[in-house]
Design a protein around this motif. Structure first.
Motif, PDB file in Angstrom:
ATOM      1  N   UNK A   1       0.838  -1.203   0.000  1.00 52.14           N
ATOM      2  CA  UNK A   1       0.000   0.000   0.000  1.00 52.14           C
ATOM      3  C   UNK A   1       0.869   1.248   0.000  1.00 52.14           C
ATOM      4  N   UNK A   2       1.960   1.218   0.763  1.00 50.82           N
ATOM      5  CA  UNK A   2       2.873   2.364   0.795  1.00 50.82           C
ATOM      6  C   UNK A   2       3.486   2.606  -0.581  1.00 50.82           C
ATOM      7  N   UNK A   3       3.871   1.539  -1.256  1.00 50.12           N
ATOM      8  CA  UNK A   3       4.465   1.664  -2.592  1.00 50.12           C
ATOM      9  C   UNK A   3       3.470   2.281  -3.571  1.00 50.12           C
ATOM     10  N   UNK A   4       2.221   1.829  -3.526  1.00 52.49           N
ATOM     11  CA  UNK A   4       1.189   2.375  -4.408  1.00 52.49           C
ATOM     12  C   UNK A   4       0.972   3.854  -4.129  1.00 52.49           C
ATOM     13  N   UNK A   5       0.911   4.216  -2.859  1.00 49.79           N
ATOM     14  CA  UNK A   5       0.697   5.611  -2.477  1.00 49.79           C
ATOM     15  C   UNK A   5       1.865   6.477  -2.932  1.00 49.79           C
ATOM     16  N   UNK A   6       3.073   5.986  -2.781  1.00 49.90           N
ATOM     17  CA  UNK A   6       4.254   6.742  -3.213  1.00 49.90           C
ATOM     18  C   UNK A   6       4.219   6.999  -4.712  1.00 49.90           C
ATOM     19  N   UNK A   7       3.822   6.002  -5.470  1.00 54.20           N
ATOM     20  CA  UNK A   7       3.735   6.159  -6.923  1.00 54.20           C
ATOM     21  C   UNK A   7       2.672   7.178  -7.298  1.00 54.20           C
ATOM     22  N   UNK A   8       1.548   7.167  -6.590  1.00 51.84           N
ATOM     23  CA  UNK A   8       0.487   8.140  -6.849  1.00 51.84           C
ATOM     24  C   UNK A   8       0.971   9.561  -6.597  1.00 51.84           C
ATOM     25  N   UNK A   9       1.696   9.736  -5.512  1.00 53.72           N
ATOM     26  CA  UNK A   9       2.147  11.069  -5.104  1.00 53.72           C
ATOM     27  C   UNK A   9       3.424  11.510  -5.813  1.00 53.72           C
ATOM     28  N   UNK A  10       4.043  10.577  -6.528  1.00 52.53           N
ATOM     29  CA  UNK A  10       5.296  10.908  -7.194  1.00 52.53           C
ATOM     30  C   UNK A  10       6.430  11.147  -6.209  1.00 52.53           C
ATOM     31  N   UNK A  11       6.411  10.409  -5.099  1.00 55.00           N
ATOM     32  CA  UNK A  11       7.435  10.552  -4.070  1.00 55.00           C
ATOM     33  C   UNK A  11       8.287   9.289  -4.002  1.00 55.00           C
ATOM     34  N   UNK A  12       9.564   9.416  -3.685  1.00 54.66           N
ATOM     35  CA  UNK A  12      10.360   8.221  -3.413  1.00 54.66           C
ATOM     36  C   UNK A  12       9.751   7.471  -2.228  1.00 54.66           C
ATOM     37  N   UNK A  13       9.721   6.161  -2.309  1.00 59.30           N
ATOM     38  CA  UNK A  13       9.115   5.363  -1.245  1.00 59.30           C
ATOM     39  C   UNK A  13       9.782   5.621   0.105  1.00 59.30           C
ATOM     40  N   UNK A  14      11.081   5.773   0.111  1.00 57.51           N
ATOM     41  CA  UNK A  14      11.793   6.001   1.367  1.00 57.51           C
ATOM     42  C   UNK A  14      11.353   7.321   2.007  1.00 57.51           C
ATOM     43  N   UNK A  15      11.178   8.345   1.183  1.00 55.49           N
ATOM     44  CA  UNK A  15      10.735   9.647   1.705  1.00 55.49           C
ATOM     45  C   UNK A  15       9.317   9.557   2.256  1.00 55.49           C
ATOM     46  N   UNK A  16       8.443   8.867   1.524  1.00 55.89           N
ATOM     47  CA  UNK A  16       7.056   8.740   1.985  1.00 55.89           C
ATOM     48  C   UNK A  16       6.991   7.916   3.262  1.00 55.89           C
ATOM     49  N   UNK A  17       7.716   6.821   3.310  1.00 57.58           N
ATOM     50  CA  UNK A  17       7.673   5.968   4.500  1.00 57.58           C
ATOM     51  C   UNK A  17       8.138   6.735   5.732  1.00 57.58           C
ATOM     52  N   UNK A  18       9.133   7.610   5.565  1.00 54.30           N
ATOM     53  CA  UNK A  18       9.620   8.415   6.684  1.00 54.30           C
ATOM     54  C   UNK A  18       8.542   9.387   7.157  1.00 54.30           C
ATOM     55  N   UNK A  19       7.813   9.993   6.210  1.00 59.52           N
ATOM     56  CA  UNK A  19       6.756  10.935   6.573  1.00 59.52           C
ATOM     57  C   UNK A  19       5.590  10.222   7.256  1.00 59.52           C
ATOM     58  N   UNK A  20       5.195   9.063   6.727  1.00 61.12           N
ATOM     59  CA  UNK A  20       4.099   8.306   7.325  1.00 61.12           C
ATOM     60  C   UNK A  20       4.465   7.845   8.731  1.00 61.12           C
ATOM     61  N   UNK A  21       5.717   7.459   8.912  1.00 56.32           N
ATOM     62  CA  UNK A  21       6.198   7.059  10.237  1.00 56.32           C
ATOM     63  C   UNK A  21       6.090   8.240  11.204  1.00 56.32           C
ATOM     64  N   UNK A  22       6.528   9.390  10.755  1.00 52.80           N
ATOM     65  CA  UNK A  22       6.456  10.592  11.592  1.00 52.80           C
ATOM     66  C   UNK A  22       5.020  10.916  11.956  1.00 52.80           C
ATOM     67  N   UNK A  23       4.120  10.848  10.978  1.00 51.88           N
ATOM     68  CA  UNK A  23       2.701  11.128  11.230  1.00 51.88           C
ATOM     69  C   UNK A  23       2.124  10.163  12.260  1.00 51.88           C
ATOM     70  N   UNK A  24       2.445   8.880  12.090  1.00 51.95           N
ATOM     71  CA  UNK A  24       1.900   7.839  12.987  1.00 51.95           C
ATOM     72  C   UNK A  24       2.383   8.052  14.405  1.00 51.95           C
ATOM     73  N   UNK A  25       3.655   8.331  14.557  1.00 57.52           N
ATOM     74  CA  UNK A  25       4.205   8.556  15.891  1.00 57.52           C
ATOM     75  C   UNK A  25       3.582   9.797  16.539  1.00 57.52           C
ATOM     76  N   UNK A  26       3.322  10.801  15.736  1.00 61.29           N
ATOM     77  CA  UNK A  26       2.760  12.035  16.259  1.00 61.29           C
ATOM     78  C   UNK A  26       1.351  11.820  16.804  1.00 61.29           C
ATOM     79  N   UNK A  27       0.480  11.190  16.035  1.00 63.42           N
ATOM     80  CA  UNK A  27      -0.889  11.024  16.486  1.00 63.42           C
ATOM     81  C   UNK A  27      -0.985  10.107  17.684  1.00 63.42           C
TER      82      UNK A  27
END
Length: 261
Positions: free
Chosen positions: A229-255
């Motif tokens: 799912x992360x890979x699909x989302x990264x492709x949709x957003x045009x973001x490197x998977x590593x960059x997106x995974x780092x942001x999603x991790x940050x968001x999850x930890x924050x909430x």
């Protein structure tokens, strides 16, 4: 890279405690190093917490889902208050409204939902929201009752207009996307991810449901499938998977109020 599964019903994948531990191990091998274990009833919460409390990286939510509106349990509010103090309990939920199956009636569902929003506020925890065909009522209820720590619309199912309306209203909410994001016909979800800030996105497996397209031959979803799912989302957003995974991790930890390390 590391991934955070913000919503997994581990007890619905396997009943056996040893198999549940194997699920967690396989997830970690796939890079999914944190999981929030979800239950719809307090009875199931007690069982799963006992099985998984020693597993590093497994966190828990406690609450009563709309499916249990007629049988929430004796002293259920007190049970939630006491359970919320246990180690690694990070949210109230899942709770919310389900007008698709219409458990009980609307009045009872709303009452149960509001009480848990109040508990989340008093316990200083975020709330995980279940929403099926009830977006309008949930939006109105959150106007005055959204807990300060915020909320997650789990397995998001509304459209981009609803998401933007929540954000424009100043709601401290996150939108969590499951494996159905990868389906070709999920246009409402595709439009949503293209119209909201990535800082408000989370991902989940909703195990054992919502199998990502990549694993369509499987009978049930596992936390180990989350990277698809992360890979699909990264492709949709045009973001490197590593960059997106780092942001999603940050968001999850924050909430969930967890350290990023």
């Amino acid at each position: 890279m590391q991934f955070f599964d913000t919503h997994a019903h581990i007890g619905l994948i396997e009943k056996d405690p040893l198999e549940q531990i194997r699920i967690v191990v396989k997830a970690k091998q796939a890079g999914v190093t944190r999981i929030v274990s979800i239950n719809n009833s307090l009875y199931d919460f007690k069982k799963e917490y006992a099985f998984l409390k020693s597993q590093k990286g497994v966190f828990h939510a406690v609450g009563v889902g709309p499916s249990e509106v007629l049988t929430p349990g004796d002293d259920w509010e007190k049970t939630i208050e006491e359970s919320a103090t246990l180690p690694n309990v990070v949210a109230i939920g899942e709770t919310g409204l389900d007008y698709y199956k219409m458990y009980g009636d609307k009045h009872l569902q709303v009452e149960l939902f509001i009480k848990q929003l109040e508990l989340a506020k008093s316990l200083n925890l975020p709330v995980i929201i279940h929403n099926r065909n009830a977006g309008k009522d949930i939006f109105e209820i959150l106007k005055d009752r959204l807990p300060p720590r915020g909320a997650i619309f789990h397995c998001y199912s509304e459209d981009e207009k609803y998401a933007r309306r929540c954000l424009n209203a100043g709601y401290n909410v996150y939108f969590s996307f499951a494996g159905n994001l990868t389906y070709r016909n999920a246009q409402n979800l595709h439009d949503t991810v293209m119209s909201i800030p990535v800082e408000r996105m989370l991902i989940e497996t909703e195990s054992p449901f919502m199998i990502p397209a990549e694993y369509r031959e499987k009978k049930r979803t596992m936390p180990a499938f989350l990277p698809a799912t992360a890979k699909f989302l990264a492709e949709m957003l045009g973001m490197p998977l590593e960059e997106l995974s780092a942001q999603l991790w940050k968001n999850s930890c924050k909430i969930f109020g967890l350290p990023e390390e």
